[in-house]
Every structure is written in C-alpha cells, then in structure tokens.
Design a protein around this motif. Sequence first.
Motif, PDB file in Angstrom:
ATOM      1  N   ALA A  38      69.759 -14.534 -24.381  1.00 14.79           N
ATOM      2  CA  ALA A  38      70.458 -13.974 -23.213  1.00 14.79           C
ATOM      3  C   ALA A  38      70.609 -12.458 -23.337  1.00 14.79           C
ATOM      4  O   ALA A  38      70.850 -11.769 -22.350  1.00 14.79           O
ATOM      5  N   TRP A  39      70.475 -11.950 -24.550  1.00  8.22           N
ATOM      6  CA  TRP A  39      70.641 -10.515 -24.801  1.00  8.22           C
ATOM      7  C   TRP A  39      69.325  -9.758 -24.632  1.00  8.22           C
ATOM      8  O   TRP A  39      69.313  -8.527 -24.603  1.00  8.22           O
ATOM      9  N   GLU A  40      68.221 -10.488 -24.489  1.00  5.96           N
ATOM     10  CA  GLU A  40      66.902  -9.849 -24.432  1.00  5.96           C
ATOM     11  C   GLU A  40      66.832  -8.731 -23.391  1.00  5.96           C
ATOM     12  O   GLU A  40      67.294  -8.897 -22.269  1.00  5.96           O
ATOM     13  N   GLY A  41      66.262  -7.602 -23.798  1.00  7.68           N
ATOM     14  CA  GLY A  41      66.144  -6.465 -22.883  1.00  7.68           C
ATOM     15  C   GLY A  41      67.194  -5.402 -23.115  1.00  7.68           C
ATOM     16  O   GLY A  41      67.053  -4.272 -22.667  1.00  7.68           O
ATOM     17  N   LEU A  42      68.261  -5.769 -23.815  1.00  8.73           N
ATOM     18  CA  LEU A  42      69.333  -4.795 -24.050  1.00  8.73           C
ATOM     19  C   LEU A  42      69.172  -4.059 -25.386  1.00  8.73           C
ATOM     20  O   LEU A  42      69.723  -2.972 -25.564  1.00  8.73           O
TER      21      LEU A  42
END
Length: 190
Positions: A38-42
Amino acid sequence: MLQQTQVSRVVVKYSEFLERFPTLAHVARAKPARVMEAWEGLGYYARARNLHRLAREVTSANGADGASVGQLPSEPEALRALPGIGAYTAGAVASFAYERRAALVDTNVARVLKRAFVPNVQIKTTRGQRTIWGIADAMLPRTGRVTWTHNQALMELGALVCTARIAHCDRCPVRSYCVTGSKPSGRRAP
Ligand code: SF4
C-alpha cells in the motif's frame, strides 16, 4: 507520509491507504508485505515498517503510555517513544490532533525563529537545534487550543512569507518583533 514527501504526492496515496486500513488496528492486523504494498510509490519504506510496528505497539494489550489501547497517546514524550516518531512529528500530532500545548519545529519554523530571534545560530547543529526548540517552547501560547493556531501560523509564515529563497519582510506581520526584518537590510535574511 509527509515525512520527506511532498503534499501533492501524498494526497492520493493517503486516501487509498485509509480505504485499505481505516484504523491502526487494521494496520496492526495486516501482514508487513500488505502494508509495504500500500506504500508503493511513496519511497522511504522505513516509514511503512515503523508505522506497522507503531500500530502493533499501540494496539497491543498494554497500549502505549498515557493512551487507551488502540489510540495514539496525546503527550509528545509518549509519542516520541513510539517507532518512527521524532520531535517534530510528536509535536505536530500532540498539537494538531489533540490540541495540546506542544511546540513543533520543522524546516520552515526553524528558519523563521532563527531570522526573528537568533540570526547567528547554526540551526543544523545540535546546539542550534536546542536553541531553536527552546525558543519555540518559550513562545507557546497558554492553551492548547490557541497553540493549534499559533503552530499553523508559524508554519505558514515560513512557507509563504519568510521563505528559504527570500524573506518578504515588507509584508511580514511580525516584522516589528524580528531582529532581521527590523534592520534596513532585512529583506535579504541569512
Ligand atoms: S520580518 Fe522578514 S526575516 Fe523577520 S520573520 Fe518576517 S519575513 Fe522573516
């Protein structure tokens, strides 16, 4: 999420994250891989790992100091004892979420306080940080409710008026109190 990442990049992710994990209990129950996903991209995945550890800690049987089980504590000292929470985040959560009388110093606030009161202090040193935090503490309003507005105003002043590139002293509401701005050459602050 806002530690090290711009608001524009966080806004969408934040809503998606809350849809998937509406409470700290949901984060705590999730497998670490699901939280990372869910944290991918941050980026800065240590924040996601710390959030997961924090969620497990505050939802554990004993709870965190000074808070009900499943709830973040409201005092900066108790918040700082949790994974991934430093002085700034502890002050921000205590002040903005709980309206506690707590100081917070981010890059913008540090710059404003330095220019206004101690222009010669090196804010990146430990000693400089101690000085700036001491000033931030000393100027807190009497109540937590007013502190909420005070902290928001300080951050806004640093973001919009007393900026890193230029200090707009000619339109600054605190110019008469400011060591740098009250000098004739105050427009080019250190
Ligand atoms: S008077 Fe100038 S240097 Fe002082 S806080 Fe305002 S903008 Fe910054």
